[in-house]
Design a protein around this motif. Structure first.
Motif, PDB file in Angstrom:
ATOM      1  N   PHE A  59      37.945  -3.519  23.603  1.00 16.88           N
ATOM      2  CA  PHE A  59      37.559  -2.233  24.141  1.00 16.88           C
ATOM      3  C   PHE A  59      35.774  -2.386  24.229  1.00 16.88           C
ATOM      4  CE2 PHE A  59      36.383   1.976  23.276  1.00 16.88           C
ATOM      5  CZ  PHE A  59      36.475   3.277  23.750  1.00 16.88           C
ATOM      6  N   LEU A  60      35.444  -2.335  22.878  1.00 11.41           N
ATOM      7  CA  LEU A  60      34.163  -2.392  22.645  1.00 11.41           C
ATOM      8  C   LEU A  60      33.327  -3.366  23.970  1.00 11.41           C
ATOM      9  CD1 LEU A  60      33.419  -2.269  18.532  1.00 11.41           C
ATOM     10  CD2 LEU A  60      33.428  -0.697  20.366  1.00 11.41           C
TER      11      LEU A  60
ATOM     12  N   LEU B 282      45.520  -4.408  17.133  1.00  5.24           N
ATOM     13  CA  LEU B 282      44.866  -3.541  16.535  1.00  5.24           C
ATOM     14  C   LEU B 282      42.960  -3.921  16.457  1.00  5.24           C
ATOM     15  CD1 LEU B 282      45.758  -0.455  16.797  1.00  5.24           C
ATOM     16  CD2 LEU B 282      44.895  -0.607  14.180  1.00  5.24           C
TER      17      LEU B 282
ATOM     18  N   VAL C  10      42.122   1.251  28.149  1.00  9.17           N
ATOM     19  CA  VAL C  10      41.560   1.879  27.740  1.00  9.17           C
ATOM     20  C   VAL C  10      39.921   2.152  28.044  1.00  9.17           C
ATOM     21  CG1 VAL C  10      41.529   3.443  25.618  1.00  9.17           C
ATOM     22  CG2 VAL C  10      43.341   2.196  25.434  1.00  9.17           C
TER      23      VAL C  10
ATOM     24  N   ILE D  66      49.779   0.136  22.975  1.00  9.10           N
ATOM     25  CA  ILE D  66      48.768  -0.859  21.711  1.00  9.10           C
ATOM     26  C   ILE D  66      49.542   0.439  20.185  1.00  9.10           C
ATOM     27  CG2 ILE D  66      46.469  -0.535  20.141  1.00  9.10           C
ATOM     28  CD1 ILE D  66      45.081  -0.431  22.801  1.00  9.10           C
TER      29      ILE D  66
ATOM     30  N   GLY E 170      42.920  -3.383  25.493  1.00  7.64           N
ATOM     31  CA  GLY E 170      42.174  -2.656  24.624  1.00  7.64           C
ATOM     32  C   GLY E 170      40.795  -2.409  26.064  1.00  7.64           C
TER      33      GLY E 170
ATOM     34  N   SER F  80      42.212  -5.226  20.098  1.00 12.34           N
ATOM     35  CA  SER F  80      42.278  -3.933  20.707  1.00 12.34           C
ATOM     36  C   SER F  80      41.008  -3.813  20.912  1.00 12.34           C
ATOM     37  CB  SER F  80      43.214  -3.300  21.142  1.00 12.34           C
ATOM     38  OG  SER F  80      43.335  -2.001  20.175  1.00 12.34           O
ATOM     39  N   VAL F  81      40.306  -3.519  19.873  1.00 13.32           N
ATOM     40  CA  VAL F  81      38.345  -2.791  19.609  1.00 13.32           C
ATOM     41  C   VAL F  81      37.806  -3.594  20.094  1.00 13.32           C
ATOM     42  CG1 VAL F  81      37.300  -2.291  17.756  1.00 13.32           C
ATOM     43  CG2 VAL F  81      39.775  -1.535  17.439  1.00 13.32           C
TER      44      VAL F  81
ATOM     45  N   GLY G  70      46.600   3.091  25.590  1.00 10.08           N
ATOM     46  CA  GLY G  70      46.776   2.895  24.099  1.00 10.08           C
ATOM     47  C   GLY G  70      48.099   2.925  23.571  1.00 10.08           C
TER      48      GLY G  70
END
Lengths: 307, 307
Positions: free
Chosen positions: B245-246, B238, B261, B282, B258, B241-242, B279
């Motif tokens: 993603f950022l 998790l 997404v 995940i 991530g 992936s955050v 997503g």
């Protein structure tokens, strides 16, 4: 209690120093730190280069450099933002209210929803309601925050068209970010409340209360709940940490003009002064909140005060 | 006699019968087996491992190859979708299914390496703290407290500015923040184990502290370490992936879930599958590991209940 408070405050300052050493240390770990304070593509003349070196104390030992940096940070001077070409702290101050509003509402909602779901699911253990609540908590703990936000946007903004997708405005803009942020945190609270209330309901003094004829509601709310709520409180500090991550992600997805999004934007823009400023401010907010949680915890559970 | 299900449901008795059947199902053998053993999560995890191991064999396409003829091609079961791009294609026509397979490889590799590094550091420090006590114990446990008190995401943002986002940075950052739980739990158990008679016997027989730690204490820690490691995998995937993603995690064009997404965010109104599919991957994986971890904990080490 005074001793506990004093120790706790000293400890908070130690952690703050730890955070500042990490941030400072990172800035000195990748070559000449002057590059971090330089807008990409710009060129400094030799004089400016030397002057910046003296300002950062690069000719002095590391300890002096750190003290110089920390002294500036203490007075709120993290340097001018490279992207906005303005004082970092001013920008942070402008963005702060949006973040406090969003996370404040979400936090209160998360605690209310989390605790009540936890209680409901423990009291009705094994029922369909319990199953549903545990499913809710499971989704909240396993779903990536950004994905949850995007799915909610797709359903309620794109598909149904009920709510706006992003940005700040009237109350409708609050609904989706608050739900996303609160869902993630309330999941953990609900789980912990449930398991701790179940444990308390199993103890002998509850059996005694039931045996002497105290009503079911009274047993749960007057006898059991007071002890059961200590456990969710202990995780309050841990929760704050995930809450910061949540704020950063949710603000990014919903284009919320707050600190979290600013932190990500400035990291992607290589805006070192602004990123360090936000980090330090966030860390202070975080440490103060966990101090408050600890004090509340010590107030409720006297065993903690003996340190 | 009602002849169809619709008719059955339309009568009051029938509706009661439906609830009855639901209750029946919940006491039936298949349901009890599913509840007792973590079949579903183990199935998901086995699938994940197979996906990661054979990503380049089972992927229908190259995960980096874009085909402009299939930009935003919908999943096979939707109108306009082809089985060639089973989960659809992304904004530049890359096959989502192949990217998800290769993303599984990245997620598992990150989780594996971080657990290996963080876990061994944590276990070694935990045994040292628990077995030797005194100053070393104090120092290590204060380091653990410190690591728990520092918000991870902020350090990650600053580090991304200084070093630039890379796979190596993600591994180092996650390892730095994954050892404390191992150290804390290992220390607690070591404190108990070192009071055992067999440890005293070994000491009397002249075993060195190193030998006692490796031969007599470490084997006793295996349960707690397995449970803790399983519970951590979900959180690690998790967090990775955050970061991705950022945009401060694993850099493009590597197909990290991530960042996949994040790719689809802008196209949520026209091509929801670009974001939703990775997503979902995940979510399922994190759910599976959390569920399995909970199950292992309840069966092997109920003392960890509060984790």
């Amino acid at each position: 209690m005074a001793r506990f408070l004093a120790l706790r405050v000293i400890y908070m300052f130690l952690v703050m120093i730890g955070v500042s050493i990490i941030v400072f240390g990172l800035s000195r770990m990748a070559g000449d730190p002057r590059y971090l304070y330089m807008t990409a593509g710009s060129r400094w003349s030799q004089e400016v280069w030397d002057a910046r070196g003296r300002e950062l104390g690069l000719d002095k030992p590391m300890v002096v450099q750190y003290l110089l940096w920390a002294g500036n940070a203490l007075t709120g001077d993290f340097g001018d933002s490279l992207w906005y070409q303005r004082n970092s702290l001013d920008i942070i101050k402008e963005r702060m209210p949006a973040t406090l509003q969003l996370s404040g509402i979400a936090y209160v909602l998360a605690i209310l929803v989390g605790v009540s779901l936890g209680i409901a699911s423990a009291v009705k253990r094994g029922s369909l309601l319990d199953l549903f609540i545990r499913g809710f908590a499971l989704v909240g703990q396993a779903a990536p925050p950004f994905w949850l936000a995007i799915v909610l946007i797709y359903i309620f903004a794109v598909h149904l068209g009920w709510l706006p997708t992003s940005r700040r405005g009237d109350w409708t803009n609050f609904v989706l970010p608050v739900i996303t942020l609160a869902w993630l945190s309330s999941a953990g609270i609900a789980r912990i409340t449930r398991s701790s209330l179940l444990e308390v309901l199993d103890s002998e003094y509850i059996t005694l209360a039931r045996a002497k004829g105290v009503g079911r509601k009274s047993v749960i709310f007057k006898h059991a709940l007071r002890n059961a709520l200590v456990a969710p409180l202990t995780v309050a500090a841990v929760l704050f940490a995930s809450f910061i991550t949540g704020t950063v992600v949710v603000e990014t997805v919903f284009a919320w003009p707050g600190l979290g999004r600013l932190a990500v934007d400035s990291a992607l823009n290589n805006d070192f002064p602004l990123v360090t400023g936000i980090t330090v401010i966030f860390a202070i907010i975080y440490l103060l909140s966990s101090l408050a949680a600890d004090l509340l915890y010590a107030y409720i559970d006297p065993r903690i005060r003996i340190y | 006699m009602p002849t169809s299900i619709q008719e059955l449901e339309s009568t009051k008795a029938g509706r009661k019968g439906l609830i009855h059947r639901l209750k029946n199902f919940r006491s039936s053998t298949p349901y009890r087996i599913i509840r007792r053993y973590p079949i579903l999560p183990v199935g998901i995890i086995i699938m994940l491992i197979l996906m990661a191991a054979f990503a380049n064999v089972i992927s229908p396409k190259d995960p980096l190859d874009s085909d402009l003829a299939h930009v935003k091609s919908p999943p096979a079961w939707l109108e306009g979708g082809t089985t060639e791009y089973f989960f659809g294609a992304d904004q530049i026509g890359r096959d989502l299914m192949s990217r998800i397979f290769h993303g599984a490889r990245i997620s598992l590799m990150v989780a594996g390496i971080v657990l290996g590094a963080g876990g061994s550091i944590g276990i070694v420090l935990g045994i040292i703290a628990g077995y030797s006590g005194g100053f070393r114990d104090e120092l290590i446990m204060r380091m653990v407290d410190m690591a728990f008190a520092i918000p991870f995401i902020l350090v990650a943002l600053v580090a991304a500015v200084v070093f630039g986002a890379s796979l190596g940075l993600v591994l180092i950052l996650l390892s730095m923040f994954s050892w404390p739980p191992f150290a804390r739990q290992t220390r607690g158990l070591t404190l108990q184990l070192k009071e055992m008679d067999y440890v005293a016997a070994a000491r009397v027989a002249g075993a060195s502290p190193l030998r006692i730690a490796v031969r007599h204490i470490a084997p006793g820690l295996s349960n707690i370490v397995i449970v803790l490691a399983t519970l951590q995998v979900g959180g690690l995937i998790l967090t990775e992936s955050v970061l991705s993603f950022l945009g401060i995690g694993i850099p493009a064009p590597k197909p990290a879930w991530g960042s996949m997404v994040a790719d689809g965010r802008e196209f949520i109104s026209t091509a929801w599958w670009i974001s939703v599919m990775p997503g979902l991957a995940i979510f399922l994986v994190v759910f599976a590991f959390n569920f399995l971890g909970d199950w292992l904990r309840d069966h092997f080490d109920p003392r960890l209940r509060q984790l």
